[in-house]
Design a protein around this motif. Structure first.
Motif, PDB file in Angstrom:
ATOM      1  N   TYR A   1       0.752  -1.119  -0.186  1.00 31.38           N
ATOM      2  CA  TYR A   1       0.006   0.052   0.023  1.00 31.38           C
ATOM      3  C   TYR A   1       0.938   1.317   0.062  1.00 31.38           C
ATOM      4  CZ  TYR A   1      -4.826  -1.476  -0.191  1.00 31.38           C
ATOM      5  OH  TYR A   1      -5.880  -1.839  -0.527  1.00 31.38           O
TER       6      TYR A   1
ATOM      7  N   SER B   1      -9.324   0.179  -3.858  1.00 34.57           N
ATOM      8  CA  SER B   1      -8.443  -1.062  -3.579  1.00 34.57           C
ATOM      9  C   SER B   1      -8.480  -1.185  -2.201  1.00 34.57           C
ATOM     10  CB  SER B   1      -7.074  -0.543  -3.777  1.00 34.57           C
ATOM     11  OG  SER B   1      -6.582  -0.405  -4.911  1.00 34.57           O
TER      12      SER B   1
ATOM     13  N   ASN C   1     -11.947  -3.351  -1.610  1.00 34.25           N
ATOM     14  CA  ASN C   1     -11.567  -4.873  -2.024  1.00 34.25           C
ATOM     15  C   ASN C   1     -10.665  -5.651  -1.366  1.00 34.25           C
ATOM     16  OD1 ASN C   1     -12.975  -5.440  -4.901  1.00 34.25           O
ATOM     17  ND2 ASN C   1     -12.713  -3.239  -4.732  1.00 34.25           N
ATOM     18  N   SER C   2      -9.564  -4.826  -0.557  1.00 35.89           N
ATOM     19  CA  SER C   2      -8.650  -5.526   0.332  1.00 35.89           C
ATOM     20  C   SER C   2      -9.547  -5.843   1.419  1.00 35.89           C
ATOM     21  CB  SER C   2      -7.669  -4.711   0.718  1.00 35.89           C
ATOM     22  OG  SER C   2      -6.632  -4.466  -0.403  1.00 35.89           O
TER      23      SER C   2
ATOM     24  N   GLY D   1      -0.954  -2.788 -11.265  1.00 29.72           N
ATOM     25  CA  GLY D   1      -2.316  -1.736 -10.927  1.00 29.72           C
ATOM     26  C   GLY D   1      -2.704  -1.453 -11.900  1.00 29.72           C
TER      27      GLY D   1
ATOM     28  N   PRO E   1      -7.910  -0.976  -9.704  1.00 30.44           N
ATOM     29  CA  PRO E   1      -7.737  -1.025  -8.245  1.00 30.44           C
ATOM     30  C   PRO E   1      -8.943  -2.161  -7.693  1.00 30.44           C
ATOM     31  CG  PRO E   1      -9.390   0.737  -9.175  1.00 30.44           C
ATOM     32  CD  PRO E   1      -8.854   0.014 -10.353  1.00 30.44           C
ATOM     33  N   GLU E   2      -9.644  -2.736  -8.161  1.00 30.39           N
ATOM     34  CA  GLU E   2     -10.420  -3.826  -7.563  1.00 30.39           C
ATOM     35  C   GLU E   2      -9.542  -5.068  -7.484  1.00 30.39           C
ATOM     36  OE1 GLU E   2     -13.424  -1.211  -9.467  1.00 30.39           O
ATOM     37  OE2 GLU E   2     -11.557  -2.428 -10.060  1.00 30.39           O
TER      38      GLU E   2
ATOM     39  N   THR F   1      -6.280  -5.341  -7.751  1.00 28.71           N
ATOM     40  CA  THR F   1      -5.099  -4.721  -7.013  1.00 28.71           C
ATOM     41  C   THR F   1      -5.461  -4.907  -5.545  1.00 28.71           C
ATOM     42  OG1 THR F   1      -4.281  -3.265  -8.652  1.00 28.71           O
ATOM     43  CG2 THR F   1      -3.426  -2.795  -6.517  1.00 28.71           C
ATOM     44  N   GLY F   2      -6.472  -4.255  -5.032  1.00 33.04           N
ATOM     45  CA  GLY F   2      -6.770  -4.571  -3.709  1.00 33.04           C
ATOM     46  C   GLY F   2      -6.774  -6.026  -3.194  1.00 33.04           C
TER      47      GLY F   2
ATOM     48  N   SER G   1      -3.334  -7.421  -3.078  1.00 36.17           N
ATOM     49  CA  SER G   1      -2.559  -6.910  -2.162  1.00 36.17           C
ATOM     50  C   SER G   1      -2.771  -7.756  -0.749  1.00 36.17           C
ATOM     51  CB  SER G   1      -2.937  -5.490  -1.989  1.00 36.17           C
ATOM     52  OG  SER G   1      -2.746  -4.728  -2.818  1.00 36.17           O
TER      53      SER G   1
END
Length: 265
Positions: free
Chosen positions: A49, A64, A67-68, A172, A177-178, A180-181, A184
């Motif tokens: 992050y 992100s 979704n994380s 990324g 972002p979805e 990626t989250g 992560s």
């Protein structure tokens, strides 16, 4: 900018690798609780992050982190599978089963358009169930060979985590972002820990170690809640600092509770 990025990455990779080895040593010397407490710190998602904050804007981080938050359930399922598999099967089977379940959960999470409320409900429900299912895991005596310091332990873990963080940051823009989250919070630290700990501690003690880490997932969820709710209005540096502080505070709560329980008994 590139030099600064890679310098920051190298520092965080070194910290992560050291943490994984420290957790295995703590579990062997002081018991699964302390090992779980150490590795339950955000040593892979945290660096990811920080790097994302350097590369992308706060709107990207907001999506992100949501979704994380949802993806945190995948790590909890990974831990549950490992807790039940470790006393019964070898390392390869345990990792294949746990990772396979994580991948299945990740695909399911990616297929859903999450809201803050739905992500919270899923997290609370899954964590509560898994906490119940892993509440009485007996560590037993270590049955593996004694933990020995080997020169390649740290470099190997550093390489694994470094490739992971670099992949998250680099992909990324491509995956959005979805995804990626979700990526992560892939359990790279848990996988590294299993590779290091299970041959030395044995399946039953490793199961207890993983069960202890489940309790840390509560702090992860709360941290991602804070980041999602504040990153746009507060900015990335302050928001990430607050999220990290919450995760560390949860570790402190767990330590205080254990100390109180020990004195009471």
């Amino acid at each position: 900018m590139i030099d600064a990025l890679w310098f920051s990455l190298l520092i965080k990779v070194g910290v992560t690798a050291a943490t994984v080895v420290a957790a295995a040593i703590a579990a062997e010397k002081s018991g699964p609780f302390w090992g779980g407490l150490v590795v339950g710190l955000p040593v892979s998602a945290g660096p990811a992050y920080v790097m994302l904050a350097i590369e992308y804007d706060t709107a990207f981080l907001e999506v992100s982190s949501l979704n994380s938050l949802a993806g945190n359930t995948g790590a909890v399922i990974f831990l549950l599978a490992f807790v039940y598999a470790a006393p019964r099967f070898g390392l390869a089977v345990c990792l294949a089963l746990s990772t396979g379940l994580w991948v299945a959960v990740a695909f399911a999470i990616r297929a859903i358009e999450w809201t803050f409320l739905s992500a919270m409900i899923v997290n609370l429900t899954v964590i509560a169930i898994v906490l119940l299912l892993t509440r009485n895991v007996d560590p037993g005596p270590p049955t593996g060979r004694p933990l020995q310091k080997r020169w390649y332990d740290l470099p190997m873990r550093a390489l694994a985590v470094g490739l992971f963080v670099a992949a998250v940051v680099s992909l990324g823009e491509v995956i959005g972002p979805e995804s990626t989250g979700i990526l992560s919070v892939y359990p790279v630290t848990l996988t590294s820990l299993a590779l290091l700990a299970m041959p030395r501690l044995g399946g039953q003690t490793t199961a207890a170690l993983m069960a202890g880490i489940v309790r840390s997932m509560v702090g992860f969820a709360l941290g991602f809640v804070a980041i999602h709710l504040t990153v746009v209005s507060w900015g990335a540096p302050l928001s990430l600092s607050v999220g990290l502080a919450i995760m560390l505070a949860w570790a402190g709560v767990r330590m205080a509770h254990r100390s109180w329980t020990t004195r009471r008994n």
